[in-house]
Every structure is written in C-alpha cells, then in structure tokens.
Design an enzyme around this catalytic site. Structure first.
Site, PDB file in Angstrom:
ATOM      1  CB  CYS A   1      -5.878   3.640  -4.901  1.00  0.00           C
ATOM      2  SG  CYS A   1      -4.594   2.544  -5.537  1.00  0.00           S
TER       3      CYS A   1
ATOM      4  N   GLY B   1       1.412  -1.494   4.531  1.00  0.00           N
ATOM      5  CA  GLY B   1       1.347  -1.325   5.990  1.00  0.00           C
ATOM      6  C   GLY B   1       2.146  -0.105   6.444  1.00  0.00           C
TER       7      GLY B   1
ATOM      8  CG  HIS C   1      -6.281  -2.224  -5.835  1.00  0.00           C
ATOM      9  ND1 HIS C   1      -5.261  -2.811  -6.535  1.00  0.00           N
ATOM     10  CD2 HIS C   1      -6.044  -0.889  -5.896  1.00  0.00           C
ATOM     11  CE1 HIS C   1      -4.450  -1.866  -7.007  1.00  0.00           C
ATOM     12  NE2 HIS C   1      -4.906  -0.695  -6.640  1.00  0.00           N
TER      13      HIS C   1
END
Ligand code: NAD
Length: 351
Positions: free
Chosen positions: A140, A195, A220
């Site tokens: 997600c 990342g 989030h």
C-alpha cells in the site's frame, strides 16, 4: 472472460474478489479459505464458490454448514490467473502450487521482491510484467509513493525523494496488533524498507524513507519531500496531481483535517467498505521551496492496492493496454465517481 481465482480471502482478497467481479472482462472462479469464519460466510453470501486451502480442515467447513466447491488445487487448475492474498510469507510458500499447474499468480506487497519475476504498479511499470509467471503488486505504501513519483518524474525529473511514513499500527479488524498507546520508530534505523521497495519499481530513484508506527487503524500518512530537477510552481504541481486518475487532491474548503474525516467522506460518498482507492493529497500542503516539493498524503492501506491487482491481471495476460486497463478498472469499480462532486476551483462563499 479472464478466469480469476483468489487464494486468501481476508482484507485484501475479499476486496479484490469484488473488484474483479465488477470488471466486464473478468469472472471470479472462486476463493480459497483456510477456515470457516465470517469472511467465509460472506463469500458464500456473495455467491462466490469456496475452496478449501487446507485439506485437513475441510470437516470444519462441514461442521459450520458451509459447502465447499473443492480444494485449492482445483481452483488453481481452473483459473487463468491467481491473486494470492495470503498473509505475508505464505504467498511465497504457495508458488510451487502455482508452478505445478502453470498458472500465473499475483502475490502481494508482504512478499519479498526476490520471490517474483517483477514488482508492479499500474501507473509506473504496467508494460514490464507481460508474460511473467509471478508478479508482486507492491505494498500500500509503495503503491502510494509510486503513483506520486511517476508523474513528478515524467514532468519535472527527480533528484531525490525523502519521505517519512507515519504508519497505522494495524487494520481495524487486527485486534492483536499494536502499539496500544505509543509512537514507535519502526524501524529505528534508516532506511525503512519502503525506499528499497520503491526501487523495485524505480530502480534508479534516489530515495530515503523513515518509518514510524502509531496507534491508529484508519490510514497511513506520508510526509513527502521531493527535490525536483525543474522548479514548477506549487499550482502547477497541484494541477498535475489533480489530472492523475488515482490521486485525489483534497480541496481546502472541504474541511477534511485528517484520516478520520477522509473515511467519513468515503462513507458519505457511498464507497464500499468506506474504501479510498486513491492517494489523498492535501491541496494546501503542496508547497515549493526552490526545487523542493513538500506535501502530505494519506493512504488507505486496505484498498489502494485493489485496482492495482485488477490492472496487474490484464498486464500479465496482455489483455489491454495500460490506459485501457486503468480506465476500465476505475470505471467498473466506481473509482471514477469522485469522492466529492466538485473540483477545488469551485467557488464556495462563506458567511
Ligand atoms: P489478512 O490476514 O487480512 O488476510 C489473509 C487471509 O488469508 C486470511 O483470511 C487467512 O485466513 C488466509 N490464509 C492464511 N493462510 C492461508 C493459506 N495457506 N491459504 C489460503 N488462505 C490463507 O491479510 P491481508 O491484510 O489481506 O494481507 C494479505 C497480503 O496483502 C499480505 O502480503 C499483506 O502484506 C498485503 N497487503 C496488506 C495490506 C493491508 O493493509 N492489510 C495492504 C497492502 C498489502
């Protein structure tokens, strides 16, 4: 019609099953469950054929009065493609089964990138997964970041991305997850896994990510800084993001001040399960300082990967172009129906 099997019918699997069923070119062959519970009953109520994921547990379904259509092997055999939405790690264990029947499969973001032939985000690399046996629809958070990075990179070029991800502690139904009342650097060392995960989609991108977990379940939140190669104005960036299909730039006048209000908005808009499939970017947070772009975006962890799974099905099987697929998916799911009926430049007069 593309025949799609869903193995793992929990938070993601049940949403993908509904989204697949809504498509004009797809049908759900069935869904596999490990045990009878409210979600298994829900699948039956919706008319999905239910398959047993674990043979020894079949009597439990009989005890609960739930009819089974067969074993998961039969589901895999009867499907053109499988969407595996099992808990993290189990998708990787299932890959032998998919190979055995020569059925391509989509795994989810909880699986390691090493397990699959390619990772996928519809906006960013649709054309790179055609013919793959195993594809991972990224998580997600990575989906949310990829949808932002792709247009920025194409329009302005990117020197560096720095993102802090404030992550929900668990989904609403995950009673066992925490923290209960804490704010936890997670991981405490840099970088967070996000990342490197974004690099599975954009291999050359310079990106640093930091993660935190908070006692929230709704969404989030990303605090994003992107150093661009060009220096557009904030308005230009805003217009670019407003023109994207799966980004919703929240107009100031809506008075949406957080994830709670966003979820309320989704409920009011009649979205199924109050799902928000788009990145939600606060309009007034879009700021430029020289070449540095700053913004806040909220990501609904339970649903933003759902349209991506639908597109990945067509991408792997080469059934539609990127543009055709995204348009078809969005129209069929109702993602085309905006969360609000007007755009940011609607003039609202207040007393
Ligand atoms: P979940 O626990 O809600 O659902 C998983 C389902 O799979 C459950 O119903 C479970 O009973 C079932 N299951 C367990 N073992 C199985 C097996 N061997 N065969 C078939 N079914 C089995 O999990 P989820 O949140 O839907 O996550 C699924 C995947 O999607 C994970 O990789 C996760 O990282 C990823 N994902 C989750 C979210 C999220 O926020 N929930 C967001 C994006 C990606």
């Amino acid at each position: 019609m593309i025949r799609v099997g869903i193995n793992g019918y929990g938070t993601i699997g049940k949403r993908v099953a509904d989204a697949v069923r809504a498509q004009p070119d797809m049908e759900v062959v069935g869904v596999a469950k490990t045990r009878p519970n409210f979600e298994a009953q829900g699948a039956v109520d919706k008319g999905f054929d239910l398959y047993a994921a674990i043979e020894e547990r079949k009597p439990l379904f009989a005890d609960a009065g739930i009819d089974l259509a067969g074993d998961v092997d039969e589901l895999v055999k009867a499907s053109d493609i499988i969407v595996d939405a099992c808990p993290s790690g189990i998708g990787a264990d299932n890959t032998d089964l998919y190979r055995e029947y020569d059925t391509p499969a989509l795994l989810q973001g909880g699986e390691s990138a090493d397990v699959v032939d390619a990772s996928f985000n519809a906006r960013s690399n649709y054309n790179e997964v055609e013919g793959c046996d195993l594809v991972r629809v990224v998580s997600c958070n990575t989906t949310g970041l990829s949808r932002l990075i792709a247009p920025l990179s194409e329009s302005y070029g990117i020197e560096k991305v720095r993102t802090t991800l404030v992550r929900r502690g668990g989904d609403p139904a995950q009673t066992g997850r925490g923290p209960i009342n804490d704010i936890v650097p997670n991981p405490v060392s840099l970088p967070s896994h996000h990342g490197p995960d974004v690099n599975t989609i954009f291999p050359d991108l310079d990106i640093d990510t930091l993660g935190l977990k908070v006692p929230a379940t709704l969404m989030h939140m990303h605090s994003v800084n992107v150093t661009l190669s060009a220096e557009p104005t904030a308005s230009e960036v805003r217009e670019l993001l407003e023109s994207e299909r799966r980004t919703f730039v929240i107009p100031e006048w809506l008075g949406v001040d957080g994830a709670g209000a966003l979820k309320e908005l989704a409920q009011d808009a009649g979205r199924p399960r109050a799902d928000i499939w788009e990145n939600c970017i606060w309009g007034e947070s879009i700021s430029m300082e020289g070449p540095d772009l700053y913004l806040f975006q909220a990501i609904h962890q339970e649903s933003d990967v759902v349209p991506e799974n639908v597109d990945a099905i067509r991408a792997v099987l080469a059934r539609a172009s990127q543009e055709e697929s995204i348009e078809m998916t969005d129209e069929a799911m109702g993602l085309d129906n905006p969360l609000v009926g007007t755009t940011h430049d609607t003039v609202v007069t207040t007393e």
